[in-house]
Design an enzyme around this catalytic site. Structure first.
Site, mmCIF file in Angstrom:
data_model
loop_
_atom_site.group_PDB
_atom_site.id
_atom_site.type_symbol
_atom_site.label_atom_id
_atom_site.label_comp_id
_atom_site.label_asym_id
_atom_site.label_seq_id
_atom_site.Cartn_x
_atom_site.Cartn_y
_atom_site.Cartn_z
ATOM 1 N N ASP A 479 33.776 7.380 -16.017
ATOM 2 C CA ASP A 479 33.971 8.830 -15.990
ATOM 3 C C ASP A 479 34.704 9.310 -17.246
ATOM 4 O O ASP A 479 35.310 8.514 -17.977
ATOM 5 C CB ASP A 479 34.780 9.168 -14.727
ATOM 6 C CG ASP A 479 34.577 10.590 -14.249
ATOM 7 O OD1 ASP A 479 33.979 11.394 -14.963
ATOM 8 O OD2 ASP A 479 35.061 10.898 -13.132
ATOM 9 N N ASP A 549 28.729 17.245 -10.659
ATOM 10 C CA ASP A 549 29.703 17.224 -9.565
ATOM 11 C C ASP A 549 29.272 18.141 -8.441
ATOM 12 O O ASP A 549 29.851 18.111 -7.355
ATOM 13 C CB ASP A 549 31.080 17.672 -10.075
ATOM 14 C CG ASP A 549 31.869 16.502 -10.636
ATOM 15 O OD1 ASP A 549 31.448 15.354 -10.434
ATOM 16 O OD2 ASP A 549 32.911 16.745 -11.278
HETATM 17 C C1 DGJ Z 1 34.749 13.550 -11.763
HETATM 18 C C2 DGJ Z 1 33.501 12.918 -11.256
HETATM 19 O O1 DGJ Z 1 32.384 13.623 -11.659
HETATM 20 C C3 DGJ Z 1 33.588 12.820 -9.732
HETATM 21 O O2 DGJ Z 1 32.382 12.329 -9.218
HETATM 22 C C4 DGJ Z 1 34.743 11.946 -9.370
HETATM 23 O O3 DGJ Z 1 34.517 10.649 -9.833
HETATM 24 C C5 DGJ Z 1 36.012 12.515 -9.982
HETATM 25 N N1 DGJ Z 1 35.882 12.748 -11.387
HETATM 26 C C6 DGJ Z 1 37.160 11.586 -9.751
HETATM 27 O O4 DGJ Z 1 38.293 12.013 -10.387
#
Ligand code: DGJ
Length: 729
Positions: A479, A549
């Site tokens: 990430d 997200d």
């Molecule tokens: C952003 C990601 O896109 C989410 O899926 C998740 O992993 C969060 N970060 C966790 O902090």
């Protein structure tokens, strides 16, 4: 032979199965662009290169040839300051402070295969006969600047990969201020510009606008390709649509700040370009040094946007993505992020995994919150050691508990970041991007590690590798949750500070290369707050990306549709999440959430232990269905049928390469009262084959399904969906 050189005409003809691209060495040695479009047999193309004397505002470049002005010559890699006033592809500052230059042909070579781009992600060949590469060396007569333009022709994939290498052959240092990856001049401006733009949670929406005189461009200044713009644009001839008409795509294999666009000049010619964003960029070249641009992938389609997309999908799936998982079907996963956020312990995790196993899920992914003292997003990034408060017996024990269920285990990291509240930051406050004497602006309470530094790169490789070696982990979610500010490096001298952002990308790519090659059995998925770095650069290292997200099925219609314009479905992560949806609050049926998510790399992201018996049966059926069709979804040809940007429904389908199997999805957005009895047409089938439709067991001709179409399903209620499986008899 994909590349032919006609010495008498000084003409290069690059041919794929259905595309031609032609370049001519014009008077004075200037490199002219002659043609890009549908494949032509002949090589009389030089007639297309016309000269015409213009008024003095387009200066005469060569004294004896008044009709030749660089301001009107279509060019392959234009400079600035020597009579072309249009958007330049490159610019260099010399020791005397001047920035004017021009390039003339020096030599060329044609080689089988494709040389690697050192340190950069790029398309590749597995055998030398898969592509041919033309390298044209250009020189600026008044300085020591040389530029090597590379063109790799992927004949069967119908794509041309372009890049440029700037070399300082002079005796003093120079500064590269702009070095785009490609530039192409079109003879007219009867095109629309298509771009993929958006924001966090609504990435890659399709936008289309007619060209007008002047510059129209998209760019990222964020230090990553970003949620806001994607490193891709296309020109569509007026009237071209999903299935018809000429379309020209340019896609940049890069994950940092970029620019992409088109300039229409006074004579209505259009100059299309893409590359690293020259804004806030500079690169010092000492004598003998060179600068390699990232590569741009050019795709022409005479079959509309859909044809262009399928070419990108095939090339990116098989000659950009790499590694063990490139050709392997991907596991169905459950991720605990939206189920627990930071609030979990080992028992809770095991309970979710166990529930997943009972439903048929294959991989459990432990997301954020397992390390340091990470109870919220305000601490611990950089401290990659397990939090014993949550997992008292350590990570290895948890991995084993999940594996005892006969499930694989995956883990989340955010390796490029550091929290000010972390042991790492307290030990190395100069390891983040920063400018001495300025505020270190935080986003999500975090700073960005300075990946231009080798010590930082080594730290990341060592700590992540240590964890991956400590337990049988087979999946990583990588990430990255903020964009760059105060872009400076403690390690670089003042005259190299503007190199920081690109050096960061090179450092990141080096880290990714080291880690992914050391753990070939691990499936890596990249992520940047969802799809903030959904670009070809990341796909080179990690064959899939968390698309957004936003997990709401209706939002996902647009996000996945827009993403599919360039990126293969095998690259898109898509999960079923809880309702009301955490991002938008919408309530959608579990069936619809499933149908949208199983149109990507399928997974669940909710507390599976809370399902009712009825929901469990629905989910079991979804998972069983996905296991039967995932080879089609991940490796079939993708056809967009109805656009969620244009109407109240979306539909798409996957067709096996041999056309003997297909799977279609139809989603109604809002229920219309008294709705018309409409039809929708399938695509990509063999018109001469008969297909059995699973819904009614009846057999229909491929021609009938594609021409007469199928009745639009009659629903009662919003957000309803239906799937169709077709098998050739
Ligand atoms: C952003 C990601 O896109 C989410 O899926 C998740 O992993 C969060 N970060 C966790 O902090």
């Amino acid at each position: 032979m994909a590349i032919q050189y006609d010495a008498s005409r000084r003409l290069f003809h690059l041919q794929t199965d259905d595309t031609s691209y032609a370049i001519q060495i014009a008077h004075g040695g200037y490199l002219a662009h002659v043609y890009w479009g549908a494949r032509v047999r002949g090589l009389k193309l030089d007639k297309l290169l016309e000269y015409k004397t213009r008024a003095s505002f387009s200066p005469t470049t060569i004294k004896d040839i008044p009709e030749l002005s660089l301001d009107t010559l279509p060019q392959e890699y234009p400079g600035y300051g020597t009579s072309d006033f249009r958007h330049p592809a490159y610019q260099v500052k010399f020791a005397d402070g001047s920035t004017a230059s021009e390039l003339v042909y020096d030599s060329h070579r044609i080689v089988p295969g494709k040389p690697k781009l050192p340190g950069l992600p790029a398309t590749y060949v597995e055998r030398d006969d898969e592509a041919e590469t033309l390298e044209i060396t250009m020189k600026d007569p008044a300085s020591g600047l040389a530029v090597v333009l590379a063109y790799t022709v992927f004949e069967k994939w119908n794509a041309i990969a372009r890049s440029a290498r700037l070399i300082n052959n002079g005796s003093t240092a120079i500064e590269v201020q702009r070095a785009l990856s490609m530039s192409v001049d079109f003879a007219h401006d009867r095109y629309d510009l298509l771009q993929l733009s958006g924001a966090w949670a609504r990435e890659r929406y399709v936008h289309r606008r007619p060209l007008v005189p002047g510059l129209q461009a998209v760019e990222s200044r964020r230090g990553s390709s970003s949620h806001v713009q994607n490193p891709f644009v296309a020109l569509l001839e007026r009237g071209a649509d999903e299935d018809h008409g000429d379309v020209y795509g340019v896609s940049l294999v890069y994950s940092g700040s970029f620019t992409a666009g088109v300039e229409v000049d006074q004579f209505h010619t259009s100059r299309l370009f893409i590359g690293i964003n020259p804004f806030d960029f500079g690169w010092r070249l000492e004598p003998g040094e060179s600068f390699q641009t990232p590569e741009a992938v050019l795709v022409f389609s005479a079959e509309g946007l859909g044809g262009m997309s399928r070419k990108y999908h095939d090339l990116y799936r098989s000659r950009l993505c790499r590694g063990t998982f490139r050709d392997k079907t991907r596991p169905i996963l459950v991720n605990n992020w939206e189920a627990t956020y930071f609030n979990f312990d080992a028992d809770k995790i095991e309970a979710i995994a166990r529930a997943g196993k009972e439903l048929g899920i294959e991989l459990f992914v432990l997301d954020d919150g397992w390390f340091g003292k990470r109870d919220s997003d305000n601490s611990s990034l950089g401290d990659w050691f397990v939090d014993r408060r949550k997992l008292p017996n350590g990570l290895e024990d948890l991995v084993q508990r999940v594996r005892n269920l006969d499930m694989q285990f995956g883990l989340w990291f955010e390796p490029e970041m550091v929290s000010p509240d972390s042991e790492l930051y307290r030990a190395h406050p100069d390891w983040c991007l920063h400018i001495e004497g300025r505020r270190r602006t935080e986003a999500r309470q975090q700073l960005i590690l300075d990946l231009s530094r080798e010590d930082v790169q080594d730290y990341i490789v060592k700590t992540i590798s240590g964890i991956l070696s400590s337990a049988p982990i087979t999946y990583v979610k990588w990430d990255m949750n903020r964009n760059m500010t105060e872009i400076g490096s403690a390690k670089l001298p003042p005259e190299r500070q503007r190199e920081t952002a690109h050096r960061y990308m090179l450092g990141l790519y080096s880290v990714l290369e080291r880690i992914t090659s050391a753990f070939p059995h691990v499936l890596f998925e990249s992520c940047s707050g969802g799809g903030g770095r959904f670009d070809p650069g990341m796909l080179y290292y990690m064959p899939q990306t968390w698309t957004s997200d936003n997990t709401d099925a209706i939002s996902r219609l647009k996000i996945q549709y827009g993403t599919s314009i360039v990126y293969p479905v095998s690259a898109m992560g898509a999960h079923v999440s809880a309702v009301p949806n955490h991002q938008v609050g919408r309530v959608t049926p579990l069936e619809t959430r499933g149908h949208v998510a199983l149109s990507g790399n399928f997974g669940y992201e909710l507390d599976l232990t809370k399902f009712t018996e009825e929901e469990k049966e629905i989910v079991k059926a979804q998972i069983a269905l996905y296991k039967e069709i995932r080879h089609l979804v991940q490796f079939g040809d993708f056809y967009r049928l109805l656009s969620p940007f244009e109407g109240n429904a979306a539909a798409w389908m996957f067709v096996a390469k041999d056309k003997r199997e297909a799977f279609a999805v139809y989603v109604q957005i809002l229920q219309e009262p008294y709705a018309p009895l409409d039809r929708f047409r399938l695509k990509g089938l063999d018109p001469n084959l008969d297909y059995e439709l699973d819904r009614d067991g009846l057999v229909y001709g491929g021609d009938e399904l594609m021409n007469a179409g199928m009745p639009v399903p009659q629903f009662h209620g919003d957000f309803r969906s239906r799937v169709y499986r077709l098998r050739a008899k």
